[in-house]
Enzyme design. Structure first.
Site, PDB file in Angstrom:
ATOM      1  N   ASN A   1       0.844  -1.199   0.000  1.00  0.00           N
ATOM      2  CA  ASN A   1       0.000   0.000   0.000  1.00  0.00           C
ATOM      3  C   ASN A   1       0.877   1.246   0.000  1.00  0.00           C
ATOM      4  O   ASN A   1       1.947   1.277   0.614  1.00  0.00           O
ATOM      5  CB  ASN A   1      -0.993  -0.002   1.174  1.00  0.00           C
ATOM      6  CG  ASN A   1      -0.358  -0.190   2.529  1.00  0.00           C
ATOM      7  OD1 ASN A   1       0.670  -0.844   2.679  1.00  0.00           O
ATOM      8  ND2 ASN A   1      -0.970   0.388   3.543  1.00  0.00           N
TER       9      ASN A   1
ATOM     10  N   GLU B   1      -3.011  -4.653  -3.098  1.00  0.00           N
ATOM     11  CA  GLU B   1      -3.520  -5.575  -4.119  1.00  0.00           C
ATOM     12  C   GLU B   1      -3.532  -4.911  -5.486  1.00  0.00           C
ATOM     13  O   GLU B   1      -3.168  -5.518  -6.502  1.00  0.00           O
ATOM     14  CB  GLU B   1      -4.954  -6.013  -3.771  1.00  0.00           C
ATOM     15  CG  GLU B   1      -5.079  -6.748  -2.452  1.00  0.00           C
ATOM     16  CD  GLU B   1      -5.347  -5.826  -1.262  1.00  0.00           C
ATOM     17  OE1 GLU B   1      -4.809  -4.699  -1.234  1.00  0.00           O
ATOM     18  OE2 GLU B   1      -6.085  -6.251  -0.356  1.00  0.00           O
TER      19      GLU B   1
END
Ligand code: THU
Length: 136
Positions: free
Chosen positions: A42, A55
């Protein structure tokens, strides 16, 4: 690549997490059908809304290099305050939607505390009745 090695790759990716605001590190490792691994973390932003999840970092890295076929993703999270007792991660709705663009029904989403403690889901489990190209 087996699940344990993919989880290890996701854990390693948390090292690069840029998360000064939430102090919540996320790592992801996605496996392509031709056995290549792309990792992501992130990356937060002072604006907050410009933050990108681990992701999406991983899958966008892969797609930007020509990959569009995937078999599984491993996801882990780490709280700066407590590194000993890790939770299972839960991908946000936007990441579930992005995964659904490229991943088939048999794609596996591995939510891991560590290499020996993980749960496996499909996109149908995590994003039922999803909006896809079929709706257009
Ligand atoms: N985060 C991810 O990286 N993946 C998710 O699916 C959930 C949320 C990140 C975004 C932000 O940097 C932090 O976790 C707290 O929301």
């Amino acid at each position: 690549m087996n699940n344990k090695d993919l989880i290890t790759a996701a854990i390693n990716a948390t090292k690069y997490s840029y998360s000064p605001y939430s102090k919540y590190k996320v790592g992801a490792a996605i496996l392509t059908k031709n056995n290549k691994v792309y990792t992501g973390c992130n990356i937060e932003n002072a604006s907050y809304s410009a933050t990108v999840c681990a992701e999406r970092t991983a899958i966008f890295k892969a797609v930007s290099e020509g990959e569009k076929a995937f078999t599984k993703i491993a996801i882990v999270c780490r709280k700066d305050s407590d590194s000993s007792d890790n939770d299972y991660p839960s991908p946000c709705g936007v990441c579930r939607q992005v995964l659904s663009e490229f991943c088939t029904d048999d794609f596996q989403i591995i939510l891991a505390k560590n290499e020996d403690d993980f749960k496996i889901y499909t996109l149908k489990d995590l994003l039922p009745h999803s909006f896809t190209v079929k709706n257009l």
